[in-house]
Design an enzyme around this catalytic site. Structure first.
Site, PDB file in Angstrom:
ATOM      1  N   ARG A   1       0.879  -1.182   0.000  1.00 48.36           N
ATOM      2  CA  ARG A   1       0.000   0.000   0.000  1.00 48.36           C
ATOM      3  C   ARG A   1       0.908   1.220   0.000  1.00 48.36           C
ATOM      4  O   ARG A   1       1.662   1.426   0.960  1.00 48.36           O
ATOM      5  CB  ARG A   1      -0.922  -0.013   1.215  1.00 48.36           C
ATOM      6  CG  ARG A   1      -1.582   1.317   1.473  1.00 48.36           C
ATOM      7  CD  ARG A   1      -2.716   1.231   2.446  1.00 48.36           C
ATOM      8  NE  ARG A   1      -3.863   0.604   1.835  1.00 48.36           N
ATOM      9  CZ  ARG A   1      -5.088   0.600   2.351  1.00 48.36           C
ATOM     10  NH1 ARG A   1      -5.316   1.198   3.510  1.00 48.36           N
ATOM     11  NH2 ARG A   1      -6.082   0.015   1.733  1.00 48.36           N
TER      12      ARG A   1
ATOM     13  N   HIS B   1      -7.196   1.174  -6.658  1.00 52.47           N
ATOM     14  CA  HIS B   1      -7.355   0.235  -5.531  1.00 52.47           C
ATOM     15  C   HIS B   1      -7.967  -1.051  -6.107  1.00 52.47           C
ATOM     16  O   HIS B   1      -9.140  -1.342  -5.899  1.00 52.47           O
ATOM     17  CB  HIS B   1      -8.262   0.879  -4.482  1.00 52.47           C
ATOM     18  CG  HIS B   1      -8.221   0.217  -3.136  1.00 52.47           C
ATOM     19  ND1 HIS B   1      -7.441  -0.884  -2.851  1.00 52.47           N
ATOM     20  CD2 HIS B   1      -8.876   0.518  -1.978  1.00 52.47           C
ATOM     21  CE1 HIS B   1      -7.623  -1.234  -1.590  1.00 52.47           C
ATOM     22  NE2 HIS B   1      -8.484  -0.409  -1.040  1.00 52.47           N
TER      23      HIS B   1
ATOM     24  N   GLN C   1      -9.883  -3.688  -4.009  1.00 50.05           N
ATOM     25  CA  GLN C   1     -11.206  -3.174  -3.676  1.00 50.05           C
ATOM     26  C   GLN C   1     -12.145  -3.342  -4.872  1.00 50.05           C
ATOM     27  O   GLN C   1     -13.284  -3.791  -4.713  1.00 50.05           O
ATOM     28  CB  GLN C   1     -11.086  -1.695  -3.289  1.00 50.05           C
ATOM     29  CG  GLN C   1     -12.384  -1.085  -2.820  1.00 50.05           C
ATOM     30  CD  GLN C   1     -12.825  -1.668  -1.485  1.00 50.05           C
ATOM     31  OE1 GLN C   1     -12.072  -1.650  -0.525  1.00 50.05           O
ATOM     32  NE2 GLN C   1     -14.033  -2.196  -1.419  1.00 50.05           N
TER      33      GLN C   1
ATOM     34  N   ASP D   1     -17.328   7.213  -1.372  1.00 49.07           N
ATOM     35  CA  ASP D   1     -16.076   7.045  -0.627  1.00 49.07           C
ATOM     36  C   ASP D   1     -15.763   8.383   0.050  1.00 49.07           C
ATOM     37  O   ASP D   1     -16.406   9.400  -0.232  1.00 49.07           O
ATOM     38  CB  ASP D   1     -14.951   6.626  -1.600  1.00 49.07           C
ATOM     39  CG  ASP D   1     -13.622   6.343  -0.897  1.00 49.07           C
ATOM     40  OD1 ASP D   1     -13.609   6.159   0.337  1.00 49.07           O
ATOM     41  OD2 ASP D   1     -12.586   6.312  -1.604  1.00 49.07           O
TER      42      ASP D   1
ATOM     43  N   CYS E   1     -16.293   1.655   0.203  1.00 48.47           N
ATOM     44  CA  CYS E   1     -15.130   0.801   0.473  1.00 48.47           C
ATOM     45  C   CYS E   1     -14.755   0.800   1.954  1.00 48.47           C
ATOM     46  O   CYS E   1     -14.063  -0.102   2.402  1.00 48.47           O
ATOM     47  CB  CYS E   1     -13.951   1.253  -0.372  1.00 48.47           C
ATOM     48  SG  CYS E   1     -13.473   2.956  -0.036  1.00 48.47           S
TER      49      CYS E   1
ATOM     50  N   ARG F   1     -13.638  -8.492   0.525  1.00 45.99           N
ATOM     51  CA  ARG F   1     -12.215  -8.229   0.281  1.00 45.99           C
ATOM     52  C   ARG F   1     -11.414  -9.521   0.469  1.00 45.99           C
ATOM     53  O   ARG F   1     -10.552  -9.867  -0.334  1.00 45.99           O
ATOM     54  CB  ARG F   1     -11.687  -7.146   1.243  1.00 45.99           C
ATOM     55  CG  ARG F   1     -12.163  -5.744   0.949  1.00 45.99           C
ATOM     56  CD  ARG F   1     -11.560  -5.193  -0.335  1.00 45.99           C
ATOM     57  NE  ARG F   1     -10.107  -5.189  -0.302  1.00 45.99           N
ATOM     58  CZ  ARG F   1      -9.350  -4.250   0.263  1.00 45.99           C
ATOM     59  NH1 ARG F   1      -9.916  -3.210   0.815  1.00 45.99           N
ATOM     60  NH2 ARG F   1      -8.031  -4.327   0.229  1.00 45.99           N
TER      61      ARG F   1
HETATM   62  N1   CP Z   1     -11.211  -0.313   2.007  1.00 45.24           N
HETATM   63  C1   CP Z   1      -9.945  -0.380   2.480  1.00 45.24           C
HETATM   64  O1   CP Z   1      -8.975  -0.549   1.748  1.00 45.24           O
HETATM   65  O2   CP Z   1      -9.848  -0.279   3.843  1.00 45.24           O
HETATM   66  P1   CP Z   1      -8.494  -0.144   4.690  1.00 45.24           P
HETATM   67  O3   CP Z   1      -7.920   1.211   4.368  1.00 45.24           O
HETATM   68  O4   CP Z   1      -8.924  -0.258   6.125  1.00 45.24           O
HETATM   69  O5   CP Z   1      -7.566  -1.237   4.291  1.00 45.24           O
HETATM   70  N1  NVA Z   2      -9.954   6.714  -1.250  1.00 42.85           N
HETATM   71  C1  NVA Z   2      -9.564   6.258   0.066  1.00 42.85           C
HETATM   72  C2  NVA Z   2      -9.780   4.786   0.180  1.00 42.85           C
HETATM   73  C3  NVA Z   2      -9.429   4.186   1.514  1.00 42.85           C
HETATM   74  C4  NVA Z   2      -9.581   2.697   1.530  1.00 42.85           C
HETATM   75  C5  NVA Z   2      -8.112   6.610   0.330  1.00 42.85           C
HETATM   76  O1  NVA Z   2      -7.281   6.471  -0.571  1.00 42.85           O
HETATM   77  O2  NVA Z   2      -7.809   7.049   1.438  1.00 42.85           O
END
Ligand code: CP
Ligand code: NVA
Length: 307
Positions: free
Chosen positions: A102, A129, A132, A224, A264, A292
């Site tokens: 990530r 993502h 997701q 989101d 998400c 997920r």
């Molecule tokens: N939706 C998602 O990726 O959640 P987290 O940021 O908690 O991993």
């Molecule tokens: N769009 C959000 C998604 C978190 C899972 C972010 O990038 O923070």
């Protein structure tokens, strides 16, 4: 394909196969357990940002399949800071069997994949993502039996989550609509790719400003956070731009009567979504979060070639 960096890298047939595999693995899990397809395999999970779902769902996916996962926090690795990405990739490849990362900058996960001889999975970047997106497609598939011809509407920021959802929809034949305020549009390169996929699947991509127009005939309403991780200094400006894009009971009532609402997570209740909607009859927020794990089992099994 060695890596899972973007849904756009996969052919529609492969996306469908991944979903079929996820459905099979989910069914297995819910009726007694998965066979140890990944026995002895270890996934390194590299995080530059916080996480609940990604961290726990990948860890549990590995355990259910007989493998193991290592959590590497931002402080420990210092990806690209303490050590170059190329070096991290080559070191990890000698210890573990796959990497999930990530990152802030999408190029960092691309670079990890370029330098590592083992599979790399994108666990969210500033661009997309994809894990997701796969869980989202799985959730829609379970609800409606197919994505073909459905109307999927994203309300809010044209962000990383919107990009992967758009690509999943365009690959699988769902019509994708985004309603966003000016200045919060989709990444232009991602949009161009999405439009190509939509032509191939005979679906559409529609960009609007008006959320009310966007939810007409919607089978899925998705939202989101207004401020993604890494954009914290823009939070105030975003809090001024996004209130008309709140997913509330009024907006949901303007969609198809069978509409499902997705997010998400993490949700900012009272901002992009109200409690009434998040906890209401149209909400699929928690089955979606649980998917997920099932979707990622399929991605892992696929990359290890053990489907
Ligand atoms: N939706 C998602 O990726 O959640 P987290 O940021 O908690 O991993
Ligand atoms: N769009 C959000 C998604 C978190 C899972 C972010 O990038 O923070």
């Amino acid at each position: 394909m060695k890596d899972f960096i973007a849904i756009s890298d996969y052919a529609p047939k492969e996306v469908q196969e991944l979903l079929d595999l996820a459905l099979r693995l989910k069914k297995e899990r819910l009726s007694g357990g998965n066979p140890p397809l990944l026995k002895g395999k270890v996934l390194a999970m590299v995080f530059q940002k916080p996480s609940l779902r990604t961290r726990v769902s990948f860890d549990m996916a590995m355990r259910h399949l007989g493998g193991d996962a290592l959590y590497l926090s931002p402080q420990e690795i210092g990806l690209g800071k303490r050590e170059s990405i190329a070096d991290v990739a080559r070191v990890l490849a000698g210890y573990v069997d796959a990497i999930m990362a990530r990152v802030f900058d999408h190029q960092h996960v691309v670079e990890l994949a370029q330098w590592s001889s083992i599979p790399v999975i994108n666990g969210l970047s500033d661009y997309n993502h994809p894990c997701q997106g796969m869980a989202d497609a799985l959730t829609i598939l379970e609800e409606f039996g197919s994505l073909k011809g459905l109307n999927v509407t994203f309300i809010g920021d044209g962000n990383n989550v919107a990009v992967s959802l758009m690509h999943a929809c365009a690959k699988l034949g769902a019509n994708f609509t985004l309603a966003s305020p000016e200045g919060y549009d989709l990444n232009p390169a991602a949009l161009k790719l999405g439009q190509q996929f939509a032509v191939e699947s005979k679906s559409s991509i529609t960009l609007l400003r008006d959320p009310h127009e966007a939810v007409q005939n919607a089978h899925v309403i998705y939202t989101d956070t207004w401020t993604s991780m890494g954009q914290e200094e823009e939070a105030r400006a975003r809090e001024l731009a996004f209130p008309p894009y709140q997913v509330n009971v009024q907006l949901v009532s303007e969609a198809d009567p069978k509409v499902i609402v997705m997010h998400c997570l993490p949700a900012h209740r009272g901002q992009e979504i109200t409690d009434e909607v998040a906890d209401g009859p149209h909400s699929r927020l928690f089955p979606q979060a649980h998917n997920r794990m099932h979707a990622q089992k399929a991605i892992l099994a696929w990359l290890f070639g053990v489907r």
